[in-house]
Design a protein around this motif. Structure first.
Motif, PDB file in Angstrom:
ATOM      1  N   VAL A   6      -1.806   0.283  -5.574  1.00 55.32           N
ATOM      2  CA  VAL A   6      -0.466  -0.216  -5.885  1.00 55.32           C
ATOM      3  C   VAL A   6       0.562   0.397  -4.937  1.00 55.32           C
ATOM      4  CG1 VAL A   6       1.351  -0.222  -7.637  1.00 55.32           C
ATOM      5  CG2 VAL A   6      -1.000  -0.726  -8.283  1.00 55.32           C
ATOM      6  N   ALA A   7       0.508   1.714  -4.720  1.00 58.17           N
ATOM      7  CA  ALA A   7       1.509   2.382  -3.900  1.00 58.17           C
ATOM      8  C   ALA A   7       1.461   1.899  -2.458  1.00 58.17           C
ATOM      9  CB  ALA A   7       1.300   3.894  -3.954  1.00 58.17           C
ATOM     10  N   ILE A   8       0.282   1.751  -1.913  1.00 61.59           N
ATOM     11  CA  ILE A   8       0.163   1.300  -0.527  1.00 61.59           C
ATOM     12  C   ILE A   8       0.697  -0.119  -0.376  1.00 61.59           C
ATOM     13  CG2 ILE A   8      -1.491   0.664   1.265  1.00 61.59           C
ATOM     14  CD1 ILE A   8      -3.118   3.116   0.398  1.00 61.59           C
ATOM     15  N   ASN A   9       0.353  -0.985  -1.281  1.00 63.17           N
ATOM     16  CA  ASN A   9       0.818  -2.372  -1.187  1.00 63.17           C
ATOM     17  C   ASN A   9       2.317  -2.484  -1.411  1.00 63.17           C
ATOM     18  OD1 ASN A   9      -1.620  -3.631  -0.506  1.00 63.17           O
ATOM     19  ND2 ASN A   9      -2.296  -3.499  -2.634  1.00 63.17           N
ATOM     20  N   VAL A  10       2.859  -1.750  -2.350  1.00 60.18           N
ATOM     21  CA  VAL A  10       4.300  -1.796  -2.611  1.00 60.18           C
ATOM     22  C   VAL A  10       5.066  -1.258  -1.400  1.00 60.18           C
ATOM     23  CG1 VAL A  10       6.151  -0.800  -4.015  1.00 60.18           C
ATOM     24  CG2 VAL A  10       4.124  -1.744  -5.112  1.00 60.18           C
ATOM     25  N   LYS A  11       4.607  -0.143  -0.830  1.00 63.24           N
ATOM     26  CA  LYS A  11       5.269   0.411   0.354  1.00 63.24           C
ATOM     27  C   LYS A  11       5.185  -0.551   1.533  1.00 63.24           C
ATOM     28  CE  LYS A  11       4.512   5.234  -0.766  1.00 63.24           C
ATOM     29  NZ  LYS A  11       3.807   6.464  -0.374  1.00 63.24           N
ATOM     30  N   MET A  12       4.075  -1.228   1.685  1.00 59.72           N
ATOM     31  CA  MET A  12       3.916  -2.172   2.785  1.00 59.72           C
ATOM     32  C   MET A  12       4.866  -3.354   2.633  1.00 59.72           C
ATOM     33  SD  MET A  12       2.241  -2.478   5.582  1.00 59.72           S
ATOM     34  CE  MET A  12       0.819  -1.460   5.389  1.00 59.72           C
ATOM     35  N   VAL A  13       5.018  -3.859   1.436  1.00 52.34           N
ATOM     36  CA  VAL A  13       5.929  -4.989   1.206  1.00 52.34           C
ATOM     37  C   VAL A  13       7.370  -4.555   1.434  1.00 52.34           C
ATOM     38  CG1 VAL A  13       6.826  -6.535  -0.586  1.00 52.34           C
ATOM     39  CG2 VAL A  13       4.369  -6.226  -0.334  1.00 52.34           C
ATOM     40  N   ILE A  14       7.744  -3.385   0.948  1.00 53.15           N
ATOM     41  CA  ILE A  14       9.107  -2.895   1.158  1.00 53.15           C
ATOM     42  C   ILE A  14       9.374  -2.688   2.646  1.00 53.15           C
ATOM     43  CG2 ILE A  14      10.631  -0.906   0.790  1.00 53.15           C
ATOM     44  CD1 ILE A  14       9.396  -0.671  -2.015  1.00 53.15           C
TER      45      ILE A  14
END
Length: 80
Positions: free
Chosen positions: A9-17
């Motif tokens: 979750v953290a990696i994907n959220v950071k990538m989208v941001i």
């Protein structure tokens, strides 16, 4: 299991941001340029004192590094 879920979750959220922020900074407005400088400053400023201190430490006569070398080798640093 919690760590794995957190990582996914953290990696994907950071990538989208990061994707949206990078798209934001491609605008050609004047205030976006100011914001981009403000975002880069915390990354760039800590390296400035490091560069200055390394230059001071390596000065030919008064630098700390050369003073230690001269003291250990009893060399005055002159060539010839």
């Amino acid at each position: 299991m919690n760590t794995l879920v957190f990582l996914i979750v953290a990696i994907n959220v950071k990538m989208v941001i990061a994707l949206f922020v990078s798209g934001f900074f491609t605008n050609k407005r004047w205030w976006v340029k100011i914001l981009s400088v403000l975002f880069v400053l915390p990354w760039a400023v800590p390296s400035i004192p490091t560069i200055i201190l390394r230059a001071l430490h390596a000065q030919s006569r008064m630098g700390v590094i050369n003073q230690i070398i001269f003291a250990l080798t009893t060399d005055d640093g002159r060539t010839g």
